[in-house]
Scaffold this motif. Structure first.
Motif, PDB file in Angstrom:
ATOM      1  N   THR A 367      30.581  18.740 -36.101  1.00  0.00           N
ATOM      2  CA  THR A 367      31.570  19.594 -36.823  1.00  0.00           C
ATOM      3  C   THR A 367      30.901  21.102 -36.824  1.00  0.00           C
ATOM      4  O   THR A 367      31.723  22.163 -36.532  1.00  0.00           O
ATOM      5  CB  THR A 367      32.038  19.219 -38.107  1.00  0.00           C
ATOM      6  OG1 THR A 367      32.589  17.915 -37.921  1.00  0.00           O
ATOM      7  CG2 THR A 367      33.080  20.094 -38.746  1.00  0.00           C
ATOM      8  N   ILE A 371      32.639  21.266 -32.525  1.00  0.00           N
ATOM      9  CA  ILE A 371      34.124  21.159 -32.879  1.00  0.00           C
ATOM     10  C   ILE A 371      34.571  22.453 -33.698  1.00  0.00           C
ATOM     11  O   ILE A 371      35.494  22.864 -33.023  1.00  0.00           O
ATOM     12  CB  ILE A 371      34.087  19.899 -34.007  1.00  0.00           C
ATOM     13  CG1 ILE A 371      33.862  18.529 -33.147  1.00  0.00           C
ATOM     14  CG2 ILE A 371      35.947  20.147 -34.274  1.00  0.00           C
ATOM     15  CD1 ILE A 371      34.059  17.543 -34.260  1.00  0.00           C
ATOM     16  N   THR A 372      34.314  22.819 -34.543  1.00  0.00           N
ATOM     17  CA  THR A 372      34.639  24.111 -35.095  1.00  0.00           C
ATOM     18  C   THR A 372      34.608  25.301 -34.411  1.00  0.00           C
ATOM     19  O   THR A 372      35.658  26.025 -34.374  1.00  0.00           O
ATOM     20  CB  THR A 372      33.949  24.490 -36.640  1.00  0.00           C
ATOM     21  OG1 THR A 372      34.014  23.262 -37.799  1.00  0.00           O
ATOM     22  CG2 THR A 372      34.557  25.707 -37.343  1.00  0.00           C
ATOM     23  N   SER A 374      34.885  25.233 -31.266  1.00  0.00           N
ATOM     24  CA  SER A 374      35.922  24.964 -30.090  1.00  0.00           C
ATOM     25  C   SER A 374      37.261  25.252 -30.498  1.00  0.00           C
ATOM     26  O   SER A 374      38.250  25.286 -29.579  1.00  0.00           O
ATOM     27  CB  SER A 374      35.599  23.422 -29.545  1.00  0.00           C
ATOM     28  OG  SER A 374      34.179  23.459 -29.053  1.00  0.00           O
ATOM     29  N   VAL A 381      39.453  22.338 -40.347  1.00  0.00           N
ATOM     30  CA  VAL A 381      38.860  20.980 -39.955  1.00  0.00           C
ATOM     31  C   VAL A 381      38.583  20.523 -41.598  1.00  0.00           C
ATOM     32  O   VAL A 381      37.772  21.349 -42.281  1.00  0.00           O
ATOM     33  CB  VAL A 381      37.413  21.001 -39.294  1.00  0.00           C
ATOM     34  CG1 VAL A 381      37.009  19.807 -39.327  1.00  0.00           C
ATOM     35  CG2 VAL A 381      37.924  21.741 -38.048  1.00  0.00           C
ATOM     36  N   LEU A 404      34.693  14.908 -29.327  1.00  0.00           N
ATOM     37  CA  LEU A 404      34.943  16.196 -28.893  1.00  0.00           C
ATOM     38  C   LEU A 404      36.409  16.188 -28.065  1.00  0.00           C
ATOM     39  O   LEU A 404      37.147  17.368 -28.134  1.00  0.00           O
ATOM     40  CB  LEU A 404      33.855  16.883 -27.947  1.00  0.00           C
ATOM     41  CG  LEU A 404      33.907  18.156 -27.570  1.00  0.00           C
ATOM     42  CD1 LEU A 404      34.129  19.422 -28.812  1.00  0.00           C
ATOM     43  CD2 LEU A 404      32.859  18.827 -26.646  1.00  0.00           C
ATOM     44  N   ALA A 407      39.026  16.326 -30.387  1.00  0.00           N
ATOM     45  CA  ALA A 407      39.289  17.494 -31.179  1.00  0.00           C
ATOM     46  C   ALA A 407      39.868  18.391 -30.040  1.00  0.00           C
ATOM     47  O   ALA A 407      40.723  19.450 -30.745  1.00  0.00           O
ATOM     48  CB  ALA A 407      37.870  17.959 -31.595  1.00  0.00           C
ATOM     49  N   ARG A 411      43.577  20.257 -30.577  1.00  0.00           N
ATOM     50  CA  ARG A 411      43.744  21.831 -30.473  1.00  0.00           C
ATOM     51  C   ARG A 411      44.752  22.259 -29.595  1.00  0.00           C
ATOM     52  O   ARG A 411      45.837  23.055 -30.189  1.00  0.00           O
ATOM     53  CB  ARG A 411      42.449  22.535 -30.154  1.00  0.00           C
ATOM     54  CG  ARG A 411      42.482  23.879 -29.978  1.00  0.00           C
ATOM     55  CD  ARG A 411      41.233  24.224 -29.278  1.00  0.00           C
ATOM     56  NE  ARG A 411      41.470  23.878 -27.594  1.00  0.00           N
ATOM     57  CZ  ARG A 411      40.709  23.869 -26.688  1.00  0.00           C
ATOM     58  NH1 ARG A 411      39.560  24.571 -26.885  1.00  0.00           N
ATOM     59  NH2 ARG A 411      41.044  23.425 -25.508  1.00  0.00           N
TER      60      ARG A 411
END
Length: 540
Positions: A367, A371-372, A374, A381, A404, A407, A411
């Protein structure tokens, strides 16, 4: 007898009553006329009572009417003798009549009081009329109910005889055996028997072959368990044809007699199953064509890039961008390798190096690092990680790639921004999360967004390789298929819940890792190949 009568009528020197009236003619005839009228009336009343009792045999206490008739008759006799004694002093005869009257009066007085409560308990005529009216209403209601029952029975008979489903009723004999009570024409036509000829026979004697015997055993098991049963069966017809049927058996006990019956309904699924096989084959061919086209397209692009580099490098003169071209060729080779790995992951043939993972720690690290960044700033999140989460036996690299991918898909489903929730949980399931999977302990990973969501037809194909709803060049259509393949190869499964406008949740059910599973090992076998059915859930 003559002596007694002479004694009773002997004057004995006594004076008649008329002497007391001074033989006044008016007074004499007043007493005489009144006495005669009273005596005549007293004689008529008992005759009327006797006639009434004789004609009304339904009277309660008829002996009371007879007793009062005797009493009134005796009273009339005393009044008649009272008229006679005005001129003749028959006082002994008059006294005897009075004794008889006194006796009858005493008996009537004695019996009338005990009889009074019983007489009062008799219903009044108005009550009888009301009871009669209520009885007539009940009779009318019963007749109307009987008419409705006849109409209902007629409608059920029409339904029973004309419905295309195969219907039957089995009754249990005293020895416990089930025999046919009724068949509808559809079932009778299948087994080649007249419905009336089949009555009273065991079901297995009507259904040929081992399939018929197995079906009869299912009926006996349903009757023994006392609970409804639903299953598919194959039955053979009288002409050798076979039919796939959906069977519903319902045991019922007659509350009046206690007899057990089994009601059966069979729906012919033969044509439906054939159509499903054709549709399934068509879908497989469509998926295969789509996957083949996608593979050919992607590999064609890769090979064209490599081919161009080779042509340029094969020139007699050294190319000034030789190293750059070699880098492009290397990147094309990497894209080809990545494509192969994604296809292997979907097919469950990707070699995995499994270790016991602390899933929560992996998610926290990803994360912050991947993730954050991206997702961009428009998407928040949220992590809902269960403390004490069980370890997971999985390939960390494939796990991170799958998370990923989920996620990034979330998005793309939230172009205007939104919220992404990643959660974990320990689950102990009494039934497997998908068909063919065992019950037990599972680690649940959920990735939920509040984006556009999917319609049912898109969700049904979401795990298909190369299937994508994104524009050309935006996605390969292999992200979710890689996630699904990883989950299946890890011994778990993946499921989707989504509805248009209500977001999407992708759930991975992965088997719990045990402490003795520490250390690396390579897994290449696939844990089943059944594709999970997506779940439409308007609440997601």
């Amino acid at each position: 007898m003559a002596g007694l009568l002479a004694f009773l009528t002997e004057p004995n020197g006594l004076t008649p009553h008329g002497f007391c009236l001074a033989w006044e003619p008016g007074l004499l005839w007043l007493h005489a006329a009144s006495g005669l009228i009273i005596a005549a009336s007293y004689y008529v009343i008992p005759l009327a009572l006797a006639c009434f009792v004789r004609r009304r045999s339904d009277l309660a206490f008829p002996w009371v009417f007879r007793l009062f008739a005797v009493f009134i008759l005796a009273c009339g006799t005393t009044h008649l003798l009272g008229v006679i004694t005005l001129w003749l002093p028959f006082y002994w005869l008059d006294g005897l009549a009075m004794v008889v009257t006194a006796g009858v009066s005493l008996v009537a007085a004695i019996v009338v009081w005990p009889l009074l409560p019983r007489a009062l308990a008799l219903p009044a005529p108005s009550a009888l009329r009301e009871a009669n009216a209520a009885l007539e209403a009940k009779i009318a209601e019963s007749e109307a109910l009987a008419a409705r029952l006849r109409d209902s029975e007629a409608r059920l008979r029409v339904f029973f005889e004309h419905v295309p489903d195969l219907l039957f009723i089995l009754g249990q004999r005293p020895d416990g055996a089930l025999v046919v009570e009724a068949l509808n024409p559809a079932l009778a036509g299948l087994i080649g028997q007249e419905a009336t000829a089949a009555q009273g026979r065991p079901l297995d004697s009507l259904l040929p072959g081992p399939e018929g015997a197995a079906f009869a055993r299912r009926c006996e098991a349903c009757a023994g368990a006392g609970t409804p049963s639903q299953f598919e069966a194959v039955l053979s017809g009288a002409r050798g044809e076979t039919a796939t049927v959906e069977s519903v058996l319902v045991p019922l006990t007659d509350p009046a007699t206690g007899q057990l019956r089994v009601l059966g309904s069979l729906r012919d699924l033969t044509e439906r199953r054939a159509l499903e096989r054709r549709v399934s084959q068509a879908q497989k061919m469509q998926t295969l064509g789509q996957m083949t086209g996608g593979i050919a397209h992607d590999f064609n692009n890769i090979l064209m890039g490599i081919s161009g580099v080779i042509e340029l490098l094969a020139s007699p003169r050294p190319h000034p961008r030789r190293l750059e071209l070699l880098g492009q060729a290397g990147r094309s080779v990497e894209r080809g390798g990545r494509l192969v790995r994604q296809l292997l992951a979907f097919s469950g043939r990707q070699p995995l190096r499994t270790t016991c993972l602390d899933v929560n720690q992996v998610i926290l690290a990803m994360t912050n690092d991947l993730i954050t960044p991206s997702l961009g700033g428009a998407i928040s999140v949220q992590l809902l990680l269960e403390p004490g989460l069980w370890p997971l036996l999985a390939d960390q690299t494939e796990f991170e790639a799958g998370l990923l991918n989920l996620a990034v898909n979330a998005r793309d489903a939230m172009p205007e921004g939104g919220s992404l929730v990643i959660s974990t949980a320990n689950l102990t399931l009494e039934t497997g999360p998908a068909e063919g999977m065992p019950p037990g302990d599972y680690v649940l990973l959920s990735v939920a967004d509040n984006g556009e969501g999917m319609p049912a037809e898109v969700m049904a194909r979401a795990f298909d390789p190369f299937f994508t709803t994104k524009g050309v060049g935006v996605g390969t259509g292999l992200g979710l298929s890689q996630v699904y393949g990883f989950a299946r190869q890890s011994g778990g499964t993946a499921q989707i819940r989504s509805a248009p406008g209500l977001g999407t949740t992708v759930m991975l059910f992965l088997p719990r890792g045990r402490p003795d599973s520490e250390g690396e090992r390579t897994v290449t076998a696939v844990a089943g190949d059944a594709k999970p059915a997506p779940v439409t859930d308007a609440g997601v």
